[in-house]
Design a protein around this motif. Structure first.
Motif, PDB file in Angstrom:
ATOM      1  N   LEU A 155       0.830  -1.204   0.000  1.00  0.00           N
ATOM      2  CA  LEU A 155       0.000   0.000   0.000  1.00  0.00           C
ATOM      3  C   LEU A 155       0.867   1.257   0.000  1.00  0.00           C
ATOM      4  CD1 LEU A 155      -2.775  -1.140   2.486  1.00  0.00           C
ATOM      5  CD2 LEU A 155      -3.218  -0.224   0.206  1.00  0.00           C
ATOM      6  N   GLU A 156       1.925   1.259   0.792  1.00  0.00           N
ATOM      7  CA  GLU A 156       2.816   2.420   0.825  1.00  0.00           C
ATOM      8  C   GLU A 156       3.502   2.629  -0.525  1.00  0.00           C
ATOM      9  OE1 GLU A 156       4.122   3.093   5.441  1.00  0.00           O
ATOM     10  OE2 GLU A 156       5.591   2.237   4.075  1.00  0.00           O
ATOM     11  N   ILE A 157       3.931   1.528  -1.155  1.00  0.00           N
ATOM     12  CA  ILE A 157       4.632   1.640  -2.432  1.00  0.00           C
ATOM     13  C   ILE A 157       3.709   2.191  -3.510  1.00  0.00           C
ATOM     14  CG2 ILE A 157       5.692   0.280  -4.288  1.00  0.00           C
ATOM     15  CD1 ILE A 157       6.748  -1.594  -2.058  1.00  0.00           C
ATOM     16  N   VAL A 158       2.487   1.679  -3.569  1.00  0.00           N
ATOM     17  CA  VAL A 158       1.557   2.082  -4.622  1.00  0.00           C
ATOM     18  C   VAL A 158       1.047   3.503  -4.423  1.00  0.00           C
ATOM     19  CG1 VAL A 158      -0.700   1.601  -5.656  1.00  0.00           C
ATOM     20  CG2 VAL A 158       0.871  -0.275  -5.172  1.00  0.00           C
ATOM     21  N   ILE A 204       1.549   4.224   5.747  1.00  0.00           N
ATOM     22  CA  ILE A 204       0.376   3.452   6.132  1.00  0.00           C
ATOM     23  C   ILE A 204      -0.420   4.143   7.239  1.00  0.00           C
ATOM     24  CG2 ILE A 204       1.604   2.039   7.838  1.00  0.00           C
ATOM     25  CD1 ILE A 204      -1.063   0.812   5.327  1.00  0.00           C
ATOM     26  N   GLU A 205       0.289   4.889   8.104  1.00  0.00           N
ATOM     27  CA  GLU A 205      -0.382   5.584   9.205  1.00  0.00           C
ATOM     28  C   GLU A 205      -1.336   6.650   8.717  1.00  0.00           C
ATOM     29  OE1 GLU A 205       2.860   5.264   8.863  1.00  0.00           O
ATOM     30  OE2 GLU A 205       3.652   4.127  10.576  1.00  0.00           O
ATOM     31  N   PRO A 214      -3.471   0.720  12.198  1.00  0.00           N
ATOM     32  CA  PRO A 214      -2.450   0.352  11.223  1.00  0.00           C
ATOM     33  C   PRO A 214      -1.370  -0.518  11.822  1.00  0.00           C
ATOM     34  CG  PRO A 214      -2.170   2.641  11.899  1.00  0.00           C
ATOM     35  CD  PRO A 214      -3.479   2.158  12.479  1.00  0.00           C
ATOM     36  N   VAL A 215      -0.860  -1.447  11.007  1.00  0.00           N
ATOM     37  CA  VAL A 215       0.229  -2.306  11.440  1.00  0.00           C
ATOM     38  C   VAL A 215       1.531  -1.548  11.278  1.00  0.00           C
ATOM     39  CG1 VAL A 215       1.460  -4.459  10.995  1.00  0.00           C
ATOM     40  CG2 VAL A 215      -1.022  -4.365  10.733  1.00  0.00           C
TER      41      VAL A 215
END
Length: 256
Positions: A63-66, A71-72, A79-80
Motif C-alpha cells: 500500500l505504501e509503495i503504490v 500506512i499511518e 495500522p500495522v
C-alpha cells in the motif's frame, strides 16, 4: 457498526484506479519487493468499507509503495507498524560542489552496497529544465514529496497540493546502492498548464550527501522533438516525520 475508510478510497480515486486496478498494482508492488501478496478487488472493498481495520504487513508495505503515502496516513483505524530500516548512520562519497551546482564524487560506490540509514520522510524536490517553446528559458519544478524506504528501495509521491507549478503530480521509483540513488521519475503536468496534461518520464541518478539530508544529481528525459534532455535535480530532507499532521503542513505549494 464499521466506519468506512474514506481516506483510502480518496487516495485510490486520486490515482485514477478502479478497485480491481488498485489490487493489481498492489500485487505487482509485492512482486517487485519480493513479498508476493494476494490483493483482490474484494480485499480492497473490505478495506474501504471498514470491514478490515488494519492490513497485514505485506499488504501495508505494498500500500505504501503504490500510494506513496505512509500506512499511518491511509485511514486505517489500527495500522500495522512497519519495520523500518535501522538508522545506523549515513555513509557515502566525499562530495564537492561542481561548477553546475551538482555534487561530484571523489570515489566510486561499492557494488551492491547495503543501504545506510533510513531516508523516509518529506523531501523538497527541485529540478531545472529548459523550455524550447519559450525561447529556451530555464524553469524550475518544485514538489514536496513523501519518500518511503523499504530495504534498498525508495518510492516517492508528491503531496496532492504540493506542486509549485499548478497541479502536476510527481512519482519516483528509486533504488539505493550505498550512497548512489538510481531510478525513474514520472510527472503528469496540469491540464490547464503550459504542457496541457502531458505525461513526462525518464531516468534519474543522484548521490546522497554524508549527512543523509540531501541527494543531488541529474535527470534524463525525452523532449517533444525526440531529443534527449537533462538537467540538475536535488532532494532536500524537510522532515523525517510522516505523520498526518506533518503531511498536512506540507500539503501546499513550495515557495518559488
Amino acid at each position: 457498526m464499521t466506519t468506512p475508510n474514506s481516506t483510502l478510497r480518496a487516495v485510490r480515486k486520486g490515482l485514477l484506479l478502479s478497485q480491481d486496478e488498485f489490487a493489481r498494482a498492489l500485487r505487482e508492488a509485492g512482486q517487485r519487493v519480493g513479498e508476493p501478496n494476494d490483493a483482490s478487488k474484494r480485499l480492497v472493498q473490505r478495506w474501504e468499507s471498514g470491514g478490515i481495520a488494519a492490513p497485514r504487513q505485506a499488504y501495508a508495505r505494498a500500500l505504501e509503495i503504490v500510494t506513496g503515502v505512509p500506512i499511518e496516513a491511509l485511514g486505517f483505524s489500527a495500522p500495522v507498524p512497519l519495520a523500518r530500516v535501522a538508522d545506523d548512520g549515513h555513509g557515502g562519497h566525499d562530495l564537492q560542489d561542481s561548477p553546475t551546482g551538482v555534487p561530484v564524487a571523489s570515489g566510486s560506490p561499492t557494488p551492491q552496497a547495503a543501504p545506510r540509514g533510513n531516508y523516509s520522510g518529506i523531501w523538497l524536490s527541485t529540478y531545472e529544465f529548459v523550455s524550447s517553446g519559450r525561447d529556451n528559458r530555464v524553469f524550475t519544478g518544485k514538489h514536496y514529496v513523501v519518500l518511503l524506504q523499504h530495504g534498498n528501495r525508495l518510492t516517492g509521491r508528491s503531496l496532492p497540493n504540493a506542486s509549485l507549478n499548478a497541479n502536476s503530480p510527481l512519482t519516483l521509483d528509486l533504488q539505493l546502492d550505498g550512497s548512489t540513488v538510481t531510478g525513474t521519475w514520472t510527472e503528469q503536468t496540469a491540464q490547464d498548464g503550459y504542457y496541457r496534461g502531458a505525461r513526462y518520464f525518464g531516468a534519474i541518478q543522484m548521490l546522497v550527501e554524508p549527512t543523509g539530508r540531501r541527494m543531488a544529481g541529474k535527470w534524463v528525459g525525452f523532449g517533444k522533438e525526440f531529443d534527449v534532455n537533462t538537467g540538475p535535480w536535488e532532494l532536500r530532507l524537510m522532515d523525517a516525520d510522516t505523520g498526518k499532521a506533518t503531511l498536512d503542513s506540507y500539503n501546499r505549494p513550495p515557495e518559488a
